[in-house]
Design an enzyme around this catalytic site. Structure first.
Site, mmCIF file in Angstrom:
data_model
loop_
_atom_site.group_PDB
_atom_site.id
_atom_site.type_symbol
_atom_site.label_atom_id
_atom_site.label_comp_id
_atom_site.label_asym_id
_atom_site.label_seq_id
_atom_site.Cartn_x
_atom_site.Cartn_y
_atom_site.Cartn_z
ATOM 1 N N ASP A 116 3.656 8.242 0.899
ATOM 2 C CA ASP A 116 3.373 7.876 2.293
ATOM 3 C C ASP A 116 4.606 7.970 3.183
ATOM 4 O O ASP A 116 5.261 6.971 3.502
ATOM 5 C CB ASP A 116 2.787 6.457 2.374
ATOM 6 C CG ASP A 116 1.290 6.475 2.117
ATOM 7 O OD1 ASP A 116 0.796 7.511 1.632
ATOM 8 O OD2 ASP A 116 0.616 5.483 2.406
ATOM 9 N N ASP A 144 0.833 -1.208 0.000
ATOM 10 C CA ASP A 144 0.000 0.000 0.000
ATOM 11 C C ASP A 144 0.869 1.260 0.000
ATOM 12 O O ASP A 144 0.364 2.355 -0.204
ATOM 13 C CB ASP A 144 -0.942 0.021 1.207
ATOM 14 C CG ASP A 144 -0.190 -0.047 2.522
ATOM 15 O OD1 ASP A 144 0.610 -0.984 2.707
ATOM 16 O OD2 ASP A 144 -0.382 0.849 3.367
HETATM 17 P P1 AMP Z 1 0.454 3.633 6.885
HETATM 18 O O1 AMP Z 1 1.149 2.719 7.823
HETATM 19 O O2 AMP Z 1 0.506 5.084 7.242
HETATM 20 O O3 AMP Z 1 0.807 3.385 5.444
HETATM 21 O O4 AMP Z 1 -1.095 3.287 7.024
HETATM 22 C C1 AMP Z 1 -1.634 2.000 6.847
HETATM 23 C C2 AMP Z 1 -3.125 2.095 6.815
HETATM 24 O O5 AMP Z 1 -3.625 2.584 8.060
HETATM 25 C C3 AMP Z 1 -3.685 3.019 5.744
HETATM 26 O O6 AMP Z 1 -4.854 2.434 5.266
HETATM 27 C C4 AMP Z 1 -3.974 4.282 6.506
HETATM 28 O O7 AMP Z 1 -4.993 5.044 5.911
HETATM 29 C C5 AMP Z 1 -4.394 3.745 7.868
HETATM 30 N N1 AMP Z 1 -4.103 4.708 8.938
HETATM 31 C C6 AMP Z 1 -2.910 5.029 9.472
HETATM 32 N N2 AMP Z 1 -3.035 5.953 10.446
HETATM 33 C C7 AMP Z 1 -4.362 6.216 10.540
HETATM 34 C C8 AMP Z 1 -5.146 7.078 11.370
HETATM 35 N N3 AMP Z 1 -4.610 7.847 12.312
HETATM 36 N N4 AMP Z 1 -6.484 7.078 11.170
HETATM 37 C C9 AMP Z 1 -7.046 6.289 10.246
HETATM 38 N N5 AMP Z 1 -6.380 5.464 9.450
HETATM 39 C C10 AMP Z 1 -5.047 5.418 9.582
HETATM 40 MG MG MG Z 2 0.318 3.877 3.645
#
Ligand code: AMP
Ligand code: MG
Length: 632
Positions: free
Chosen positions: A340, A330
């Site tokens: 990201d 992702d």
């Molecule tokens: P990441 O590790 O930032 O790539 O996020 C992984 C997943 O978790 C993605 O689908 C993000 O949208 C979701 N995500 C991360 N942090 C948050 C947050 N504070 N609120 C909602 N979704 C989150």
């Molecule tokens: Mg992400």
């Protein structure tokens, strides 16, 4: 070089910016809200996490924010989107970048373009993680710059809960928002493909709980596309072949501008370097139906995504940049962008095993692993597209489209898909290596690359840097400033070697050995520069050209972890604001010798000479190779 103001486009207002909703009009929405009006009617606090099937997105609007404070704007972003610089000072802009003002939606008629969150899944840390999606990012519209024709999708990060928020709160903290805001624009200025950032907004009433309670913020970010490899994974995991095909077609036609823009068939698949770059502009009809090899259009789409990702990793390796959470499909962009930003970092001392991620005990995300990890992620994409790739020339057969493959087709399909994915792997390696060599050649101030450069110049240099603990980006900038005339003798080279050490001096291997190693490398480098630039005894003007060329690719400033930490502290605790404009100015003009008092883009910059000097000097000894946790 920056354009003089007089020839720069004036830009348009937010209201006049051409907007579209191509993603949402081309792909199916979440069935729960078939139209924007159905989503808009729902009170905001009733939107919560759930499974969304057979859909590419959900309509969802940003949360209302009270008294948003616009902390900083990227002038480069305003220009690239096509907005007037003065627009950023308006009340409409402040409300827009906080998510309070929607463009395109007619409240009275309850119709028009509407914000959305993407549905995607992903492999994280090598394991299937299920549905992820935009959990705190909400896209507003696609904007086309009227001058350049470039289209970007504008998105708010930290704008509230969506159906994809899983167990989290939909918010982003100021700390990580500052980091994303600055690094997006810094990478772009280094010509590294990346998503961008327009603005940083503080939410004064938002308290966000992470390891401690922190202020919340919103970044308006934008990209040619926000589609990730994970967008394909989710449909494959659910066996939704219709959606895999739809999304692939959307990516080819709308993101890459048409099937005919994708790479042509490899002339000699056994040796991708020979045919790289592949022919472009070969129309799909000449490709289809060419018998057994049958690299159909979906294979060419796969190869385009593979090649783009090979190019972006080559840039990261050449500039010592690490994403920090890469082994997640992702976090890998279909468009080949850096995307990201969590615990990312620019390398300080050259150390291939360095990982910026504090929790990465297995060094999965380390510098040296990035090229392999991206390929691992791309193989997952190959599997998602495997059926479309493997079916070869029958990809448009109506019975295949309607019913899928027949039992007797399976073996040949798998064999063909495996062959083509393996071939794409060779192309990935070749593309990566070619681009990495090109960038390193430029960084070393050479106009051509000789086969022997790889060992004599690149490998020996990286070994020396690692063994002697030299700073990766400082090395190239300091090398840029050396005149070849100043390193003509062994004594002169030994003396010059000192400029590459940290201010505390050479490492404990013994200062004379360390200086000797560098002096020997300088000798090799000098003779290549003399040969490559055809320098003779009286060629100081040409050497000056070489110095200028090197300074245009070797940054004097990169936003390192310790500098970002300092800025975060000063913004959060000291309530400073202008420090953000100053770091953004340096990050978006990274190749200057100095900034304070310089006229850049037709305007004399008022900076802070002492601060600039500190930020381009050696990182403080205790703040090198910092690590960062994932919480953001
Ligand atoms: P990441 O590790 O930032 O790539 O996020 C992984 C997943 O978790 C993605 O689908 C993000 O949208 C979701 N995500 C991360 N942090 C948050 C947050 N504070 N609120 C909602 N979704 C989150
Ligand atoms: Mg992400």
């Amino acid at each position: 070089m920056a354009q003089p103001l007089s020839t720069q486009s004036q830009g348009v207002t937010l209201a006049d910016l051409p907007k579209s909703w191509t993603y949402t009009s081309s792909l199916p929405p979440d069935k729960r809200f078939p139209t924007p009006a159905t989503s808009h009617k729902l009170p905001r606090d009733q939107i919560g996490p759930r499974e969304v099937r057979n859909a590419a997105f959900s309509w969802v609007r940003p949360e209302e924010q009270k008294d948003p404070e616009l902390l900083a704007v990227s002038p480069a972003a305003l220009r690239d989107i096509g907005l007037k610089p003065e627009e950023a000072k308006t009340e409409d802009f402040r409300q827009f970048v906080a998510g309070n003002k929607l463009y395109g939606w007619d409240e009275e008629k309850s119709e028009g373009g509407y914000p959305w969150a993407q549905c995607y899944g992903g492999f994280q840390f090598g394991q299937w993680a299920g549905q992820l999606g935009d959990g705190r990012a909400i896209s507003l519209f696609e904007a086309t710059n009227p001058e350049t024709g470039q289209r970007y999708e504008l998105q708010l990060k930290g704008a509230g809960l969506t159906p994809y928020s899983r167990f989290a709160d939909g918010k982003a903290v100021l700390r990580s928002s500052i980091r994303e805001f600055v690094v997006s624009e810094a990478l772009n200025a280094l010509r590294i493909p990346t998503t961008r950032a327009l603005s940083l907004t503080l939410l004064p009433h938002s308290k966000v709980l992470r390891e401690r309670v922190e202020p919340g913020a919103i970044v308006l970010r934008f990209a040619q596309s926000w589609i990730r490899l994970g967008n394909f994974d989710i449909f494959r995991a659910r066996g939704d072949r219709t959606m895999v095909r739809k999304l692939s077609t959307y990516v080819a036609e709308e993101v890459f501008g048409g099937w005919e823009k994708l790479p042509g068939r490899l002339e000699n698949p056994e040796n991708p370097t020979e045919s790289a770059p592949p022919k472009r502009g070969v129309s799909a009809t000449t490709i289809e139906g060419e018998g057994d090899a049958a690299e159909n259009r979906f294979t060419r789409l796969y190869r385009e995504i593979v090649r783009r990702n090979a190019l972006v990793v080559a840039h990261w390796q050449a500039y010592g940049f690490m994403n920090g959470v890469l082994k997640n499909t992702d976090n890998t962009s279909v468009y080949g962008l850096s995307i990201d930003f969590g615990p990312f970092a620019f390398m300080d001392n050259f150390d291939p095993s360095y990982t910026p991620n504090h929790d990465d005990h297995h060094l999965r995300y380390s510098y040296k692993n990035q090229p392999t990890i991206i390929w691992w992620n791309l193989v997952r994409l190959g599997e998602a597209l495997g059926e479309l790739i493997g079916i070869g020339p029958d990809v448009d057969d109506p019975s295949y489209i309607a019913d899928g493959i027949k039992d007797e087709q399976e073996a040949s399909l798998v064999a063909r898909a495996e062959k083509l994915i393996t071939q794409a792997g060779e192309e990935y390696k070749a593309t990566f290596l070619e681009e990495y060599k090109r960038l390193m050649t430029l960084r070393l101030g050479l106009r051509t690359c000789k086969e022997s450069d790889f060992q004599v110049l690149f490998s020996d240099l990286l070994d020396a840097m690692e063994n002697l603990g030299l700073d990766f980006n400082h090395f190239f900038r300091r090398l840029s400033n050396i005149h070849v005339a100043d390193i003509a003798t062994p004594e002169a080279r030994l003396e010059k070697a000192s400029v590459f050490f940290h201010s505390e001096g050479p490492p404990p291997v013994g200062s004379s050995t360390a200086r000797q190693t560098i002096a020997e490398w300088l000798e090799q480098w000098r003779s290549r520069v003399v040969e490559d630039w055809e320098l003779d005894d009286d060629s100081s003007a040409k050497d000056e050209d070489r110095i200028q060329a090197m300074k245009r690719v070797n940054p004097n400033f990169v936003p390192r972890g310790w500098i970002l930490d300092e800025v975060i502290r000063r913004v959060e605790q000291g309530k400073e604001r202008e420090v953000l404009d100053r770091i953004m100015h340096m990050a978006t003009h990274p190749f200057e010798d100095s900034w304070d008092g310089q006229t850049i883009d037709g305007v004399q910059w008022k900076g802070d000479a002492e601060e600039e000097q500190r930020w381009i000097s050696d990182p403080p000894r205790t703040e090198r190779a910092m690590q960062c946790s994932c919480s953001s």
